[in-house]
Design an enzyme around this catalytic site. Structure first.
Site, short mmCIF file in Angstrom:
data_model
loop_
_atom_site.label_atom_id
_atom_site.label_comp_id
_atom_site.label_asym_id
_atom_site.label_seq_id
_atom_site.Cartn_x
_atom_site.Cartn_y
_atom_site.Cartn_z
N CYS A 79 0.87 -1.18 0.00
CA CYS A 79 0.00 0.00 0.00
C CYS A 79 0.91 1.23 0.00
CB CYS A 79 -0.87 -0.05 1.25
SG CYS A 79 -1.87 1.43 1.53
N CYS A 190 -1.14 3.98 -6.41
CA CYS A 190 -1.96 3.32 -5.38
C CYS A 190 -2.14 1.90 -5.88
CB CYS A 190 -3.31 4.02 -5.25
SG CYS A 190 -4.54 3.10 -4.30
N1 DGL Z 1 -3.91 0.55 -1.92
C1 DGL Z 1 -3.70 1.74 -1.11
C2 DGL Z 1 -2.52 2.53 -1.67
O1 DGL Z 1 -1.69 1.95 -2.37
C3 DGL Z 1 -5.02 2.45 -1.00
C4 DGL Z 1 -5.10 3.37 0.13
C5 DGL Z 1 -6.49 3.64 0.64
O2 DGL Z 1 -7.02 2.79 1.33
O3 DGL Z 1 -6.97 4.76 0.42
O4 DGL Z 1 -2.36 3.69 -1.42
#
Ligand code: DGL
Length: 279
Positions: A79, A190
């Site tokens: 993440c 993301c």
């Molecule tokens: N997959 C997360 C990232 O790479 C998402 C973050 C979220 O939950 O807003 O930033």
């Protein structure tokens, strides 16, 4: 007991606020098919991207603790938001643990842009993070590339809900201005966004733009995990007796995470509901 063999046999923990980490998990499984894996989807606390940095940091530490307590030999912070907010703290808290983070691929984007303009799609929290802004400034100084930052408020929610119409609508809103401004390279900053790459390509095609490169660092993250496990003599041997296992945990509905595993990467691991620190 052979402690080294025991360490090799321990799982790698991979976590995200929800489904985004599956875009990393698929590369990890491809490059390390013999490793046992734990996947944590902190869906009950998602999205991370619109929360204050200290909140994301505390939560990420709680998830890391959960993985450490269950015997993980390494952690992948799958993440961008959690990495920007918490990876330093996590390394301080677990100094002996190999920890791989994921950051928006600004460097590879700067290396391939022809227009000198790179669009960066990410959460608000990632794009406001001091660690991210420092990286951006360093790369701009070194290469002259200009980064156009686009916070994608609400997009993670649409992807989590499996709402293709809503996803497409938001992608039009966020991607089109970057292309209009001359970006020829888009960083998927993301881990949720590679899951909707087809929709991103559809939006790009609808604008008539051509030769737009998309940068996703999932493969590089998996390669870095291979390097760290190798350096720590932690790789599980190919000839291990038991087949590699994948166990998944979620802070929301196990049924929903099972369906997502099936729909997004075509596998059906055991999924359990769990709590990570204070809710
Ligand atoms: N997959 C997360 C990232 O790479 C998402 C973050 C979220 O939950 O807003 O930033």
């Amino acid at each position: 007991m052979n402690t080294q063999a025991h360490a090799e046999d321990a799982p790698v923990g991979i976590f995200d606020s929800g489904l985004g980490g599956l875009s990393i998990l698929r590369h990890v499984r491809a490059q390390l098919p013999h490793e046992h894996l734990f996947y944590v989807a902190d869906t009950g606390f998602a999205p991370y991207g619109d929360k204050p940095e200290h909140v994301v940091a505390e939560r990420s530490l709680a998830v890391a603790r959960f993985l450490v307590e269950r015997g993980a030999k390494a952690i992948v912070v799958a993440c961008n938001t959690a990495t920007i907010s918490a990876v330093k703290l996590m390394r301080e808290s677990f100094p002996a643990m190999p920890i791989v983070g994921v950051e928006p691929g600004l460097k590879p984007a700067a290396a391939i842009t022809r227009s000198g303009k790179v669009g960066v799609l990410a959460t608000e929290r990632t794009l406001a993070g001091a660690k991210f802004l420092q990286l951006r400034d360093q790369i701009t100084e070194a290469t002259g590339a200009q980064f156009l930052l686009q916070p994608c408020r609400g997009l993670v929610d649409k992807i989590e809900l499996g709402d293709p119409e809503g996803t497409l609508q938001l992608l039009h809103r966020y991607v089109t201005p970057l292309l209009d401004a001359g970006a020829d390279t888009l960083v998927l900053g993301c881990t949720h966004y590679p899951l909707v790459q087809a929709a991103i390509e559809e939006v790009i095609a609808s604008t008539g733009a051509r030769d737009i490169a998309l940068i996703d660092t999932g493969e590089a993250v998996a390669r870095q995990l291979v390097r760290l496990l190798d350096a720590g003599l932690l790789l599980r041997p190919a000839q291990s007796d038991a087949p590699a296992r994948l166990d998944a945990y979620t802070s929301a509905s196990a049924t929903a995470l099972s369906a997502a595993f099936n729909g997004l990467i075509g596998i059906d691991p055991p999924v359990r509901e769990a709590t990570f620190g204070a809710a």
